[in-house]
Write an enzyme that holds these catalytic residues in place. Structure first.
Site, PDB file in Angstrom:
ATOM      1  N   ASP A  72      -6.650 -10.088  -6.644  1.00 14.31           N
ATOM      2  CA  ASP A  72      -7.637 -10.386  -5.599  1.00 14.31           C
ATOM      3  C   ASP A  72      -8.649 -11.421  -6.097  1.00 14.31           C
ATOM      4  O   ASP A  72      -9.092 -12.282  -5.340  1.00 14.31           O
ATOM      5  CB  ASP A  72      -8.356  -9.100  -5.173  1.00 14.31           C
ATOM      6  CG  ASP A  72      -7.368  -8.028  -4.728  1.00 14.31           C
ATOM      7  OD1 ASP A  72      -6.752  -8.204  -3.673  1.00 14.31           O
ATOM      8  OD2 ASP A  72      -7.186  -7.050  -5.470  1.00 14.31           O
ATOM      9  N   GLU A 107     -10.628 -16.818   3.095  1.00 14.08           N
ATOM     10  CA  GLU A 107      -9.378 -17.165   3.767  1.00 14.08           C
ATOM     11  C   GLU A 107      -9.427 -16.713   5.219  1.00 14.08           C
ATOM     12  O   GLU A 107      -9.891 -15.623   5.531  1.00 14.08           O
ATOM     13  CB  GLU A 107      -8.193 -16.512   3.039  1.00 14.08           C
ATOM     14  CG  GLU A 107      -6.885 -17.201   3.339  1.00 14.08           C
ATOM     15  CD  GLU A 107      -5.731 -16.632   2.498  1.00 14.08           C
ATOM     16  OE1 GLU A 107      -5.741 -16.832   1.282  1.00 14.08           O
ATOM     17  OE2 GLU A 107      -4.839 -16.001   3.085  1.00 14.08           O
ATOM     18  N   ASP A 148     -11.948 -12.879  -1.427  1.00 16.70           N
ATOM     19  CA  ASP A 148     -10.716 -12.351  -0.826  1.00 16.70           C
ATOM     20  C   ASP A 148     -11.000 -10.902  -0.418  1.00 16.70           C
ATOM     21  O   ASP A 148     -10.857  -9.991  -1.225  1.00 16.70           O
ATOM     22  CB  ASP A 148      -9.564 -12.402  -1.840  1.00 16.70           C
ATOM     23  CG  ASP A 148      -8.282 -11.818  -1.252  1.00 16.70           C
ATOM     24  OD1 ASP A 148      -8.000 -12.076  -0.072  1.00 16.70           O
ATOM     25  OD2 ASP A 148      -7.572 -11.099  -1.973  1.00 16.70           O
TER      26      ASP A 148
END
Lengths: 168, 168
Positions: free
Chosen positions: A139, A67, A7
């Protein structure tokens, strides 16, 4: 198969490593890489990239998942995120890792069974799926979530391929 | 001193190398790295990064200069630019190059003597300063412009330091 989820962020980059053994997932490690607030962009990118290179070297994942970003608050924050994301992705690509991207909705569906699940629900599901004593740093939790998403996705692909192979 | 200027972009990343010898600038090389339109982000970043690593290895610059970005058309294009910029900057940082950032106005002032000079004027001034037979490819020309800006800037800093040293 060992999966590294990422992330990325300019201030904090989460990472999560899990092992997919058949249909079971096993948590290996998670954490967050923080850049120093006084640092310029080049130093921040170096921090993110070198730290991830060490993690990859230590855990030897076979795939990387990150992502996919569609929207951001504004152009400047998107630019900063892009820098961090580029540095993170390169750490994987440079050692020949396949890098897979998933949308936020795919990640939430995979982890919480519902594409519009809220942040807290996703964090709690990550904790349960990874058998963690408490919710991971946010995170790091998001990084584990995208790794879980990839594990499910490639599990599905494998089953699809097997089913198609049996039909042939 | 040898300076590598970079104009990063998701589709095309310009580079320009010049040698600063006292107050004179000498053009060494320029070009653009094009990514394939069908490629995903990780492959594009790998193309930019690995190509720049080869250029750095070949020309051994002592400094890298890149334009500072403040605004972008929208968040998505800023994100894409950020990825490319991160990959380009890392190619320098990873081999210990100091990376310097300059605003578009600083670059234009250094090259054309006027912070609001138009694109064509800047390209023509780069051609003249670098003694090129014709205007370079636009990304390569922008990369040379930021390298020229750095050459001027560190020339000024050196003169300032010498002047201050003489006062002591």
């Amino acid at each position: 198969m060992r999966i590294l989820g990422i992330d990325p962020g300019s201030r904090a980059t989460g990472y999560g490593i899990l092992e997919k053994e058949g249909n079971r997932l096993r948590h290996i490690d998670n954490g967050a890489i923080f850049t120093r607030s006084g640092d310029e962009i080049p130093q921040r990118l170096e921090t993110i990239h070198s730290h991830l290179c060490r993690i990859i070297d230590q855990y030897r994942p076979q795939a990387m998942a990150v992502e996919q970003i569609f929207l951001s608050k504004n152009a400047l924050s998107a630019l900063k995120l892009g820098h961090a994301r580029g540095a993170a992705i390169l750490a994987g690509v440079n050692v020949g890792l396949a890098v897979h991207e998933y949308t936020a909705m795919q990640v939430k569906s995979a982890v919480a069974g519902y594409g519009r699940a809220d942040k807290r629900q996703v964090q709690e599901m990550v904790r349960i799926l990874m058998n963690l004593p408490e919710i991971a740093q946010e995170d790091a939790s998001d990084a584990l979530a995208v790794a879980i998403c990839h594990a499910h996705s490639c599990g599905l692909n494998n089953r699809l391929e097997s089913a198609l192979a049996r039909q042939r």
